[in-house]
Design a protein around this motif. Structure first.
Motif, PDB file in Angstrom:
ATOM      1  N   THR A 269     -11.697  -7.581  -9.713  1.00  0.00           N
ATOM      2  CA  THR A 269     -10.628  -8.471 -10.166  1.00  0.00           C
ATOM      3  C   THR A 269     -10.039  -7.984 -11.477  1.00  0.00           C
ATOM      4  N   LEU A 270     -10.891  -7.498 -12.384  1.00  0.00           N
ATOM      5  CA  LEU A 270     -10.393  -6.947 -13.644  1.00  0.00           C
ATOM      6  C   LEU A 270      -9.473  -5.750 -13.390  1.00  0.00           C
ATOM      7  N   ALA A 271      -9.910  -4.879 -12.489  1.00  0.00           N
ATOM      8  CA  ALA A 271      -9.082  -3.723 -12.162  1.00  0.00           C
ATOM      9  C   ALA A 271      -7.746  -4.168 -11.579  1.00  0.00           C
ATOM     10  N   LEU A 272      -7.769  -5.176 -10.718  1.00  0.00           N
ATOM     11  CA  LEU A 272      -6.543  -5.699 -10.115  1.00  0.00           C
ATOM     12  C   LEU A 272      -5.613  -6.261 -11.189  1.00  0.00           C
ATOM     13  N   ILE A 273      -6.168  -7.040 -12.124  1.00  0.00           N
ATOM     14  CA  ILE A 273      -5.352  -7.626 -13.196  1.00  0.00           C
ATOM     15  C   ILE A 273      -4.673  -6.534 -14.005  1.00  0.00           C
ATOM     16  N   ARG A 274      -5.415  -5.491 -14.346  1.00  0.00           N
ATOM     17  CA  ARG A 274      -4.843  -4.427 -15.169  1.00  0.00           C
ATOM     18  C   ARG A 274      -3.772  -3.652 -14.425  1.00  0.00           C
ATOM     19  N   LEU A 275      -3.974  -3.459 -13.133  1.00  0.00           N
ATOM     20  CA  LEU A 275      -2.957  -2.769 -12.350  1.00  0.00           C
ATOM     21  C   LEU A 275      -1.707  -3.629 -12.200  1.00  0.00           C
ATOM     22  N   LEU A 276      -1.888  -4.938 -12.019  1.00  0.00           N
ATOM     23  CA  LEU A 276      -0.742  -5.836 -11.966  1.00  0.00           C
ATOM     24  C   LEU A 276       0.010  -5.835 -13.295  1.00  0.00           C
ATOM     25  N   ALA A 277      -0.739  -5.865 -14.394  1.00  0.00           N
ATOM     26  CA  ALA A 277      -0.115  -5.875 -15.716  1.00  0.00           C
ATOM     27  C   ALA A 277       0.681  -4.603 -15.970  1.00  0.00           C
ATOM     28  N   SER A 278       0.253  -3.503 -15.344  1.00  0.00           N
ATOM     29  CA  SER A 278       0.965  -2.234 -15.541  1.00  0.00           C
ATOM     30  C   SER A 278       2.192  -2.112 -14.650  1.00  0.00           C
ATOM     31  N   GLY A 279       2.381  -3.091 -13.727  1.00  0.00           N
ATOM     32  CA  GLY A 279       3.549  -3.059 -12.861  1.00  0.00           C
ATOM     33  C   GLY A 279       3.355  -2.312 -11.561  1.00  0.00           C
ATOM     34  N   CYS A 280       2.112  -2.011 -11.194  1.00  0.00           N
ATOM     35  CA  CYS A 280       1.865  -1.274  -9.949  1.00  0.00           C
ATOM     36  C   CYS A 280       2.274  -2.102  -8.736  1.00  0.00           C
ATOM     37  N   THR A 281       2.782  -1.438  -7.722  1.00  0.00           N
ATOM     38  CA  THR A 281       3.133  -2.094  -6.472  1.00  0.00           C
ATOM     39  C   THR A 281       1.892  -2.367  -5.639  1.00  0.00           C
ATOM     40  N   ASP A 282       2.061  -3.193  -4.582  1.00  0.00           N
ATOM     41  CA  ASP A 282       0.939  -3.462  -3.681  1.00  0.00           C
ATOM     42  C   ASP A 282       0.395  -2.165  -3.089  1.00  0.00           C
ATOM     43  N   ALA A 283       1.313  -1.279  -2.676  1.00  0.00           N
ATOM     44  CA  ALA A 283       0.883  -0.021  -2.050  1.00  0.00           C
ATOM     45  C   ALA A 283       0.098   0.830  -3.037  1.00  0.00           C
ATOM     46  N   ALA A 284       0.557   0.874  -4.291  1.00  0.00           N
ATOM     47  CA  ALA A 284      -0.143   1.665  -5.305  1.00  0.00           C
ATOM     48  C   ALA A 284      -1.521   1.078  -5.590  1.00  0.00           C
ATOM     49  N   ILE A 285      -1.616  -0.246  -5.673  1.00  0.00           N
ATOM     50  CA  ILE A 285      -2.912  -0.889  -5.916  1.00  0.00           C
ATOM     51  C   ILE A 285      -3.861  -0.615  -4.754  1.00  0.00           C
ATOM     52  N   ALA A 286      -3.348  -0.695  -3.526  1.00  0.00           N
ATOM     53  CA  ALA A 286      -4.195  -0.445  -2.352  1.00  0.00           C
ATOM     54  C   ALA A 286      -4.742   0.981  -2.369  1.00  0.00           C
ATOM     55  N   TRP A 291      -8.264  -0.273  -0.908  1.00  0.00           N
ATOM     56  CA  TRP A 291      -8.194  -1.484  -0.095  1.00  0.00           C
ATOM     57  C   TRP A 291      -7.114  -1.323   0.965  1.00  0.00           C
ATOM     58  N   SER A 292      -7.204  -2.140   2.009  1.00  0.00           N
ATOM     59  CA  SER A 292      -6.135  -2.184   2.989  1.00  0.00           C
ATOM     60  C   SER A 292      -4.987  -3.006   2.420  1.00  0.00           C
ATOM     61  N   PRO A 293      -3.765  -2.846   2.938  1.00  0.00           N
ATOM     62  CA  PRO A 293      -2.644  -3.661   2.447  1.00  0.00           C
ATOM     63  C   PRO A 293      -2.905  -5.159   2.555  1.00  0.00           C
ATOM     64  N   ARG A 294      -3.533  -5.577   3.662  1.00  0.00           N
ATOM     65  CA  ARG A 294      -3.796  -7.011   3.841  1.00  0.00           C
ATOM     66  C   ARG A 294      -4.809  -7.511   2.808  1.00  0.00           C
ATOM     67  N   THR A 295      -5.874  -6.715   2.574  1.00  0.00           N
ATOM     68  CA  THR A 295      -6.869  -7.107   1.562  1.00  0.00           C
ATOM     69  C   THR A 295      -6.228  -7.197   0.184  1.00  0.00           C
ATOM     70  N   THR A 296      -5.357  -6.238  -0.136  1.00  0.00           N
ATOM     71  CA  THR A 296      -4.681  -6.240  -1.432  1.00  0.00           C
ATOM     72  C   THR A 296      -3.850  -7.498  -1.612  1.00  0.00           C
ATOM     73  N   GLN A 297      -3.045  -7.837  -0.606  1.00  0.00           N
ATOM     74  CA  GLN A 297      -2.204  -9.038  -0.698  1.00  0.00           C
ATOM     75  C   GLN A 297      -3.055 -10.290  -0.815  1.00  0.00           C
ATOM     76  N   ARG A 298      -4.157 -10.329  -0.067  1.00  0.00           N
ATOM     77  CA  ARG A 298      -5.032 -11.511  -0.118  1.00  0.00           C
ATOM     78  C   ARG A 298      -5.658 -11.669  -1.501  1.00  0.00           C
ATOM     79  N   ARG A 299      -6.101 -10.559  -2.101  1.00  0.00           N
ATOM     80  CA  ARG A 299      -6.718 -10.619  -3.439  1.00  0.00           C
ATOM     81  C   ARG A 299      -5.690 -11.043  -4.496  1.00  0.00           C
ATOM     82  N   ILE A 300      -4.467 -10.509  -4.386  1.00  0.00           N
ATOM     83  CA  ILE A 300      -3.432 -10.876  -5.352  1.00  0.00           C
ATOM     84  C   ILE A 300      -3.121 -12.365  -5.254  1.00  0.00           C
ATOM     85  N   GLN A 301      -2.957 -12.864  -4.030  1.00  0.00           N
ATOM     86  CA  GLN A 301      -2.645 -14.281  -3.851  1.00  0.00           C
ATOM     87  C   GLN A 301      -3.768 -15.157  -4.364  1.00  0.00           C
TER      88      GLN A 301
END
Length: 326
Positions: A269-286, A291-301
């Motif tokens: 979750t910390l890694a996700l927060i930092r990637l979101l804060a940096s402006g990374c797209t869903d595809a870049a975070i995945a 992670w799979s695209p669906r897992t990424t979207q689920r974690r963000i939501q």
């Protein structure tokens, strides 16, 4: 004649070509076939023997046979390539000495132009290898050298106490395998890393002495670069780095640090927060997290719901307020 590039004269090539069709021939026979005198043909045949393109029998008169072209000529080509490589290496050394001599003789020279990927890579390695206190860098595609190719040298420098502070563009973090295989191993040996949604340019600064920046920001501009010496321009680049560093989000190896616990998010979750804060797209975070695209979207939501945020920006702001982005 085609073989002149290998140092063979037109007459020598003519004799060698005739000898291929006339194995075990005397100098007189080759001379007749080529329209030369026997003495000239004999001299040229001896030259062919000396360079490995023919053999000579021990009888009287001596007879000559052409060496197999696919072996003998190829070996000559390879030898010429080795000599050309040595010449290129010498030219690079002389060019470096020339630049250094100019810099010493005229200390007012603030900028040098570097052309070609080899020249740029060599300059960056000299610059970082000569650092005594710290290396600062903006890391973003495109790359002249393969990302991670300098990892072992950097880790060795870090172990000697040379600080490395790097701000990564989100595209660099999202580069396939880059975070896992390069950035996180660097962080584990002491690199201080941060991430920004977008960086203005690529940059490497060694101490407060030298910097390398691209020649142009246009596509293909990274094929040439400027080497900047101590000057007002270098001071401006240092100020730019520090300003972007202050705005960037920390990038840490959360698993190695064991972050998490009561009231604190886990490592993913910390890694996700930092990637979101940096402006990374869903595809870049995945890609970065595996992670799979669906897992990424689920974690963000799920994260946005937990933080009571309607947007990604709000989620990053809420995480910062809770002290999760320190």
């Amino acid at each position: 004649m085609e073989l002149e590039v290998l140092g063979l004269s037109g007459e020598t090539q003519l004799v060698y070509t005739a000898l291929i069709d006339l194995p075990r021939s005397t100098a007189s026979e080759v001379a007749d076939a080529c329209g030369l005198t026997a003495s000239v043909a004999g001299r040229l045949l001896s030259a062919l023997v000396k360079c490995g393109l023919a053999t000579r029998s021990a009888g009287r008169p001596p007879r000559f046979t052409a060496a197999a072209p696919d072996t003998a000529v190829t070996e000559m080509i390879q030898e010429r390539e080795r000599r050309l490589d040595a010449a290129r290496s010498l030219v690079q050394q002389l060019a470096e000495r020339h630049r250094e001599a100019l810099r010493i003789s005229d200390p007012n020279i603030a900028v040098e132009l570097l052309t070609g990927s080899e020249d740029i890579i060599s300059a960056v390695r000299r610059l970082t290898g000569g650092a005594r206190r710290q290396v600062r860098a903006f890391d973003r595609p495109p790359y002249v050298d393969r990302p991670g190719s300098n990892l072992e040298n950097q880790r060795r420098r870090q172990r000697t106490g040379i600080a490395h502070r790097v701000v990564y563009d989100r595209e660099a973090v999202a580069w396939p395998g880059r975070l896992r295989d390069d950035i996180l191993p660097s962080i584990r040996t002491g690199e201080q890393a941060r991430v920004r949604a977008e960086l203005p340019l690529k940059l490497v600064i060694a101490d407060d002495r030298l910097a390398v920046i691209p020649f142009s920001l246009a596509p293909g501009g990274h094929s040439a670069a400027y080497l900047v010496h101590r000057s007002p321009m270098l001071a401006a680049l240092e100020a730019l780095f520090e300003a972007e560093w202050d705005r960037a989000s920390p990038l840490r190896d959360t698993r190695a640090q064991g972050e998490g616990g009561p009231g604190h998010p886990d490592a993913d979750t910390l890694a996700l927060i930092r990637l979101l804060a940096s402006g990374c797209t869903d595809a870049a975070i995945a890609r970065t997290q595996g992670w799979s695209p669906r897992t990424t979207q689920r974690r963000i939501q799920r994260l946005m719901t937990e933080l009571g945020a309607a947007t990604r920006f709000q989620a990053a702001a809420q995480a910062a307020r809770r002290g999760w982005l320190r």
